[in-house]
Design a protein around this motif. Structure first.
Motif, PDB file in Angstrom:
ATOM      1  N   UNK A 288       0.814  -1.216   0.000  1.00 62.26           N
ATOM      2  CA  UNK A 288       0.000   0.000   0.000  1.00 62.26           C
ATOM      3  C   UNK A 288       0.846   1.264   0.000  1.00 62.26           C
ATOM      4  N   UNK A 289       1.990   1.212   0.694  1.00 62.27           N
ATOM      5  CA  UNK A 289       2.863   2.394   0.738  1.00 62.27           C
ATOM      6  C   UNK A 289       3.367   2.750  -0.664  1.00 62.27           C
ATOM      7  N   UNK A 290       3.750   1.725  -1.433  1.00 62.81           N
ATOM      8  CA  UNK A 290       4.209   1.964  -2.799  1.00 62.81           C
ATOM      9  C   UNK A 290       3.049   2.400  -3.687  1.00 62.81           C
ATOM     10  N   UNK A 291       1.881   1.775  -3.507  1.00 68.59           N
ATOM     11  CA  UNK A 291       0.712   2.148  -4.312  1.00 68.59           C
ATOM     12  C   UNK A 291       0.314   3.606  -4.100  1.00 68.59           C
ATOM     13  N   UNK A 292       0.474   4.096  -2.879  1.00 66.56           N
ATOM     14  CA  UNK A 292       0.157   5.504  -2.609  1.00 66.56           C
ATOM     15  C   UNK A 292       1.047   6.438  -3.428  1.00 66.56           C
ATOM     16  N   UNK A 293       2.319   6.050  -3.584  1.00 65.60           N
ATOM     17  CA  UNK A 293       3.228   6.858  -4.407  1.00 65.60           C
ATOM     18  C   UNK A 293       2.854   6.758  -5.886  1.00 65.60           C
ATOM     19  N   UNK A 294       2.473   5.549  -6.332  1.00 64.99           N
ATOM     20  CA  UNK A 294       2.019   5.403  -7.718  1.00 64.99           C
ATOM     21  C   UNK A 294       0.794   6.285  -7.983  1.00 64.99           C
ATOM     22  N   UNK A 295      -0.105   6.352  -6.990  1.00 67.55           N
ATOM     23  CA  UNK A 295      -1.349   7.086  -7.180  1.00 67.55           C
ATOM     24  C   UNK A 295      -1.134   8.586  -7.365  1.00 67.55           C
ATOM     25  N   UNK A 296      -0.042   9.129  -6.804  1.00 64.75           N
ATOM     26  CA  UNK A 296       0.195  10.561  -6.954  1.00 64.75           C
ATOM     27  C   UNK A 296       1.127  10.869  -8.129  1.00 64.75           C
ATOM     28  N   UNK A 297       1.650   9.816  -8.760  1.00 63.48           N
ATOM     29  CA  UNK A 297       2.631  10.006  -9.831  1.00 63.48           C
ATOM     30  C   UNK A 297       1.956  10.114 -11.194  1.00 63.48           C
ATOM     31  N   UNK A 298       2.612  10.867 -12.086  1.00 61.52           N
ATOM     32  CA  UNK A 298       2.079  11.067 -13.428  1.00 61.52           C
ATOM     33  C   UNK A 298       2.814  10.240 -14.478  1.00 61.52           C
ATOM     34  N   UNK A 299       4.071   9.906 -14.208  1.00 64.78           N
ATOM     35  CA  UNK A 299       4.865   9.184 -15.209  1.00 64.78           C
ATOM     36  C   UNK A 299       5.936   8.341 -14.517  1.00 64.78           C
ATOM     37  N   UNK A 322       4.806  -0.150 -14.139  1.00 62.35           N
ATOM     38  CA  UNK A 322       4.262   1.196 -14.341  1.00 62.35           C
ATOM     39  C   UNK A 322       2.980   1.130 -15.172  1.00 62.35           C
ATOM     40  N   UNK A 323       3.042   0.377 -16.263  1.00 62.08           N
ATOM     41  CA  UNK A 323       1.862   0.273 -17.124  1.00 62.08           C
ATOM     42  C   UNK A 323       0.690  -0.354 -16.390  1.00 62.08           C
ATOM     43  N   UNK A 324       0.992  -1.320 -15.512  1.00 64.89           N
ATOM     44  CA  UNK A 324      -0.093  -1.959 -14.751  1.00 64.89           C
ATOM     45  C   UNK A 324      -0.749  -0.975 -13.791  1.00 64.89           C
ATOM     46  N   UNK A 325      -0.063   0.130 -13.506  1.00 65.24           N
ATOM     47  CA  UNK A 325      -0.624   1.194 -12.663  1.00 65.24           C
ATOM     48  C   UNK A 325      -1.147   2.352 -13.520  1.00 65.24           C
ATOM     49  N   UNK A 326      -1.269   2.111 -14.830  1.00 64.28           N
ATOM     50  CA  UNK A 326      -1.749   3.104 -15.797  1.00 64.28           C
ATOM     51  C   UNK A 326      -0.812   4.298 -15.920  1.00 64.28           C
ATOM     52  N   UNK A 327       0.470   4.101 -15.629  1.00 59.77           N
ATOM     53  CA  UNK A 327       1.441   5.177 -15.773  1.00 59.77           C
ATOM     54  C   UNK A 327       2.188   5.042 -17.097  1.00 59.77           C
ATOM     55  N   UNK A 328       2.255   6.090 -17.900  1.00 56.77           N
ATOM     56  CA  UNK A 328       3.125   6.059 -19.086  1.00 56.77           C
ATOM     57  C   UNK A 328       4.581   6.132 -18.637  1.00 56.77           C
ATOM     58  N   UNK A 329       5.506   5.964 -19.573  1.00 54.21           N
ATOM     59  CA  UNK A 329       6.918   5.779 -19.217  1.00 54.21           C
ATOM     60  C   UNK A 329       7.798   6.723 -20.023  1.00 54.21           C
TER      61      UNK A 329
END
Length: 398
Positions: A288-299, A322-329
């Motif tokens: 969850x700690x890592x997911x929270x950072x993914x949630x605020x990230x744009x790329x 990253x892609x699994x979190x819907x983040x572009x790269x």
């Protein structure tokens, strides 16, 4: 094992696969997590996958059925546990001895992750081949000699290890049925027995695009055990050059997750240049700690200095995460066989200063053109279930 006779041909159907990997089980180590994910994937295509590896001071045998570990047995206590070459070779020898015992009474597929080649290692491959087992051999990255030498602290040891590999490769190639490898340089020769695969992730939830609530800033995230060839210094230098702001006035933040010597160097560099307000070092983060950072990230930040490992393909597992979190790269090379027209990643060449304004424009384009079906199709191809199923199909058909 079943034998089907069809006119002139004899087809052998294997019910079990033995995966041998010289890794230590860990919930946090990236390689250990990858191997266990592969083993779970194999078990869904076979009746059972047996994973033979290490844990603490033991060699353990995990029996996995339909993705679940149903039994774990300690097969041997290690006489020596350590990280120097001699201790590693002794552990590999014991691992091979246990593997020999497991394949005596039943024909099966054998899948081996590349380890330090030894006499016992080659003898195992030869005996397994002569006994009718099919053998798949994985090279996690190909070619890897340049990278291995470049990142080594002790260059002489690296040269000795590379020479040992080169000496043993003809015998490994002779006895295995196929070599499964992840290619990092598109100009490298692909040998007859080589079958190209991808890195992947376990997809446990449906992909969804979450609208970011913090569009008043631009957050980049980089995750993993970082080496110089990941090129995170390029992002840091770009932030320094832009004084921490985009042309539109948005503040830029770079979240670095993980621990390594390279990250420690980058942290000292940021303190020296008063960048700690814009480059945040989080250490190791999981769940969850890592997911929270993914949630605020744009790329997501991929590998930005591929030239330092003589590569032009970014093979990092974290890209798929990253892609699994819907983040572009943002990366410095092609990502496997994902089309550059997919709008899933932005390439910033190795010899160019990263223009974070262009990266931001790419993010806005991704957000506006987001296509869930393309992302979901891509992630299915990069799921370990799909990748391991393809390996099983290929190995069975040789």
């Amino acid at each position: 094992m079943k034998v089907l006779i069809n006119m002139k041909e004899v087809f052998v159907i294997y019910n079990e696969i033995l995966y041998i990997a010289f890794i230590y089980l860990s919930e946090t180590d990236g390689i250990a997590k990858k191997v266990l994910s592969q083993a779970r994937g194999f078990s869904k295509s076979m009746q059972k996958c047996s994973l033979l590896c290490c844990e603490d001071d033991s060699i353990v045998h995990l029996e996995i059925i339909n993705g679940e570990i149903v039994n774990k047995t300690i097969k041997s206590r290690l006489n020596q546990v350590g990280s120097n070459s001699k201790e590693r070779i002794m552990t590999i020898k014991e691992l091979i001895e246990v593997a020999n015992a497991l394949i005596k009474n039943e024909k099966m597929l054998i899948y081996i992750r590349h380890m330090i080649p030894t006499v016992s290692h080659i003898r195992f491959l030869k005996n397994a081949k002569l006994s009718g087992h099919k053998i798949g051999y994985e090279i996690p990255t190909y070619p890897y000699y340049y990278e291995q030498f470049h990142v080594a602290h002790n260059k002489m040891k690296a040269i000795i290890k590379i020479c040992n590999d080169i000496i043993h490769w003809p015998l490994i190639y002779k006895y295995v049925d196929n070599i499964y490898t992840i290619m990092s340089n598109s100009n490298s020769k692909v040998y007859k027995k080589m079958y190209l695969i991808k890195n992947g992730v376990e997809i446990n939830t449906k992909i969804k695009f979450t609208e970011k609530k913090n569009e008043d800033k631009f957050n980049l995230i980089g995750v993993g055990t970082i080496w110089p060839y990941h090129g995170y210094d390029r992002v840091i230098d770009a932030i320094m050059e832009s004084k921490g702001k985009l042309e539109n006035g948005l503040d830029i933040y770079f979240h670095v997750v993980g621990e390594s010597d390279e990250i420690s160097k980058l942290e000292r560099y940021c303190k020296l240049n008063n960048l700690t307000g814009h480059v945040i070092f989080h250490g190791k983060k999981f769940g969850n700690d890592l997911n929270e950072l993914y949630n605020i990230s744009h790329i997501g930040v991929g590998t930005l200095a591929l030239n330092k490992r003589n590569a032009d393909i970014d093979t990092a597992i974290k890209n798929i995460e990253y892609l699994s979190k819907s983040l572009p790269i943002v990366t410095s090379g092609k990502i496997f066989d994902i089309s550059e027209d997919s709008n899933l990643y932005f390439i910033s060449k190795n010899d160019q200063i990263i223009d974070l304004n262009e990266v931001y424009k790419f993010y806005k384009s991704y957000k506006n053109l987001y296509k869930k079906d393309i992302l979901e199709k891509t992630l299915v191809e990069f799921s370990w279930d799909s990748i391991t199923k393809d390996i099983i199909r290929n190995l069975n058909n040789i």
